[in-house]
Design a protein around this motif. Structure first.
Motif, PDB file in Angstrom:
ATOM      1  N   CYS A  89      43.481  33.287  45.298  1.00 45.16           N
ATOM      2  CA  CYS A  89      42.440  34.116  44.695  1.00 45.16           C
ATOM      3  C   CYS A  89      41.076  33.564  45.108  1.00 45.16           C
ATOM      4  O   CYS A  89      40.951  32.435  45.581  1.00 45.16           O
ATOM      5  CB  CYS A  89      42.526  34.102  43.167  1.00 45.16           C
TER       6      CYS A  89
ATOM      7  N   GLU B  66      31.018  41.834  40.874  1.00 48.66           N
ATOM      8  CA  GLU B  66      32.246  42.508  41.291  1.00 48.66           C
ATOM      9  C   GLU B  66      33.499  41.712  40.945  1.00 48.66           C
ATOM     10  O   GLU B  66      34.503  41.758  41.653  1.00 48.66           O
ATOM     11  CB  GLU B  66      32.192  42.805  42.795  1.00 48.66           C
TER      12      GLU B  66
ATOM     13  N   ASP C 182      37.033  40.827  39.424  1.00 46.41           N
ATOM     14  CA  ASP C 182      38.223  41.617  39.106  1.00 46.41           C
ATOM     15  C   ASP C 182      38.859  41.196  37.782  1.00 46.41           C
ATOM     16  O   ASP C 182      39.479  42.020  37.101  1.00 46.41           O
ATOM     17  CB  ASP C 182      39.251  41.477  40.232  1.00 46.41           C
TER      18      ASP C 182
ATOM     19  N   ASN D  82      30.871  46.400  33.611  1.00 49.27           N
ATOM     20  CA  ASN D  82      31.866  46.506  34.682  1.00 49.27           C
ATOM     21  C   ASN D  82      33.209  46.876  34.058  1.00 49.27           C
ATOM     22  O   ASN D  82      34.078  46.015  33.870  1.00 49.27           O
ATOM     23  CB  ASN D  82      31.959  45.172  35.435  1.00 49.27           C
TER      24      ASN D  82
ATOM     25  N   SER E 165      35.923  48.034  34.911  1.00 48.52           N
ATOM     26  CA  SER E 165      37.197  47.799  35.602  1.00 48.52           C
ATOM     27  C   SER E 165      37.666  46.354  35.524  1.00 48.52           C
ATOM     28  O   SER E 165      38.817  46.065  35.867  1.00 48.52           O
ATOM     29  CB  SER E 165      37.084  48.219  37.067  1.00 48.52           C
ATOM     30  N   VAL E 166      36.813  45.432  35.098  1.00 51.18           N
ATOM     31  CA  VAL E 166      37.199  44.021  35.083  1.00 51.18           C
ATOM     32  C   VAL E 166      38.271  43.783  34.022  1.00 51.18           C
ATOM     33  O   VAL E 166      38.212  44.348  32.928  1.00 51.18           O
ATOM     34  CB  VAL E 166      35.979  43.100  34.841  1.00 51.18           C
ATOM     35  N   GLU E 167      39.277  42.988  34.360  1.00 53.29           N
ATOM     36  CA  GLU E 167      40.322  42.638  33.398  1.00 53.29           C
ATOM     37  C   GLU E 167      39.899  41.415  32.597  1.00 53.29           C
ATOM     38  O   GLU E 167      39.365  40.445  33.153  1.00 53.29           O
ATOM     39  CB  GLU E 167      41.644  42.348  34.121  1.00 53.29           C
TER      40      GLU E 167
ATOM     41  N   TYR F 186      47.008  38.324  41.341  1.00 45.73           N
ATOM     42  CA  TYR F 186      45.590  38.534  41.677  1.00 45.73           C
ATOM     43  C   TYR F 186      45.258  38.015  43.075  1.00 45.73           C
ATOM     44  O   TYR F 186      44.152  37.588  43.332  1.00 45.73           O
ATOM     45  CB  TYR F 186      44.698  37.854  40.630  1.00 45.73           C
TER      46      TYR F 186
ATOM     47  N   LYS G 134      41.939  38.644  45.006  1.00 48.01           N
ATOM     48  CA  LYS G 134      40.978  39.180  44.042  1.00 48.01           C
ATOM     49  C   LYS G 134      39.940  38.115  43.662  1.00 48.01           C
ATOM     50  O   LYS G 134      40.170  36.922  43.799  1.00 48.01           O
ATOM     51  CB  LYS G 134      41.695  39.662  42.778  1.00 48.01           C
ATOM     52  N   ARG G 135      38.801  38.596  43.189  1.00 47.10           N
ATOM     53  CA  ARG G 135      37.720  37.705  42.734  1.00 47.10           C
ATOM     54  C   ARG G 135      37.884  37.481  41.241  1.00 47.10           C
ATOM     55  O   ARG G 135      37.751  38.417  40.445  1.00 47.10           O
ATOM     56  CB  ARG G 135      36.366  38.330  43.044  1.00 47.10           C
TER      57      ARG G 135
END
Length: 325
Positions: A43, A176, A178, A201, A203-205, A301, A304-305
């Protein structure tokens, strides 16, 4: 009667206001890229350095926001809280800055390092032979009896808004992301971070991380109601203990936490060692819980960031050294 949980819109507004009002007293902490953890996990890993916040943990944020908003007459009477250490230290420093007397109720098993730190910041510290939830309930009872405000470590919208400024900073530093991994005790920090990031944001989990030995709020979320359970000893003393029966964080966590993960004491120790080795940081058990959660879920992930919140550094050196052997 317990207060209802604030709406996410109202909480987001309160976090934005706190974010503007708390500077420069509250530090903006770095978000650091970790090359080694990134290579190990697959990641793009960032670490939010709340262990560099004043008093060595994120708790100074919520404490500063709460006392900032307290009416002058209540400030003069002083405040009462319950804490295993970090919240007590944060509130003691905020009280010192604003001239507010602070009394902290805690357990007899609390870290000697944290007890001394609270006292050195001017707090009166009262140790009780009860579990953490029992201490909270007794502290709240004493506050009512003495006519003083009780400052919950987590069950307070203004405390949560202060902690939520971490989420504002995360978005400014890495817009951005994730996923964000957060250690959870009473749920105040993850509620604030989650509310801030949900607005900025969506969409961030938001990943809630618990020690497997002390997962009361996680089990409560699974059960759909706040439950009591016997917890085992954990290195993550900052997240240990039950949750107040009327806690507003329960409903907030239901709405904001995307998924949960439990980590073992062995995984917590390994994460402490890895952060010490790769970043040269001493971190406490609760901070390692977030890193261990990230390591455990890393296969989901890849590429992913992601960020882990390093929530504190307040641990006895001897205990730290023993843990990383």
């Amino acid at each position: 009667m317990p207060l209802p949980a604030p709406s996410l819109d109202a909480l987001s507004t309160a976090i934005t206001q706190a974010h503007r009002a708390l500077r420069p007293a509250v530090a903006t902490t770095p978000l650091s890229f970790s090359p080694r953890l990134s290579a190990q996990t697959g990641c793009e890993v960032y670490l939010k350095s709340e262990h560099l916040q004043h008093t060595g943990s994120f708790k100074f944020r919520g404490a500063s926001n709460k006392l900032r908003l307290l009416p002058e007459a209540q400030r003069g009477r002083g405040v009462i809280t319950a804490s295993s250490g970090n919240h007590g230290q944060g509130l003691a420093l905020a009280g010192q800055v604003l001239g507010v007397p602070v009394t902290v109720y805690t357990t007899t098993s609390a870290s000697a390092y944290k007890l001394e730190a609270m006292r050195s910041l001017g707090a009166e510290v009262i140790c009780l032979g009860l579990d953490p939830l029992g201490v909270e309930l007794e502290a709240a009872r004493q506050a009512r009896a003495q006519g003083k405000p009780f400052i919950s470590p987590y069950n307070d919208a203004e405390i949560i808004a202060g902690q939520g400024t971490i989420g504002m900073e995360l978005h400014e530093q890495a817009p951005e992301l994730d996923a964000v991994f957060v250690a959870v005790g009473g749920g105040g920090m993850i509620s604030g971070i989650g509310a801030a990031l949900r607005a900025l944001n969506p969409s961030v989990e938001i990943i809630g991380c618990w020690p497997a030995n002390a997962p009361t709020l996680q089990r409560s979320l699974e059960a759909g109601r706040i439950i009591e359970m016997d917890e085992e000893e954990t290195l993550s003393d900052g997240t240990a203990g039950g949750v107040e029966p009327d806690s507003i964080t329960f409903a907030l966590c239901q709405q904001l936490i995307t998924r949960t993960v439990l980590v073992s004491e062995t995984q917590i120790k390994a994460a402490m060692r890895e952060v010490a080795s790769s970043e040269r940081w001493i971190i406490e058990g609760a901070a390692a819980v977030a890193v261990a959660g990230l390591q455990q879920l890393a296969p989901d992930y890849q590429g992913k960031r992601v960020a882990a919140v390093i929530c504190g550094r307040n641990i006895l050196l001897e205990k730290f050294l023993e843990a990383i052997q």
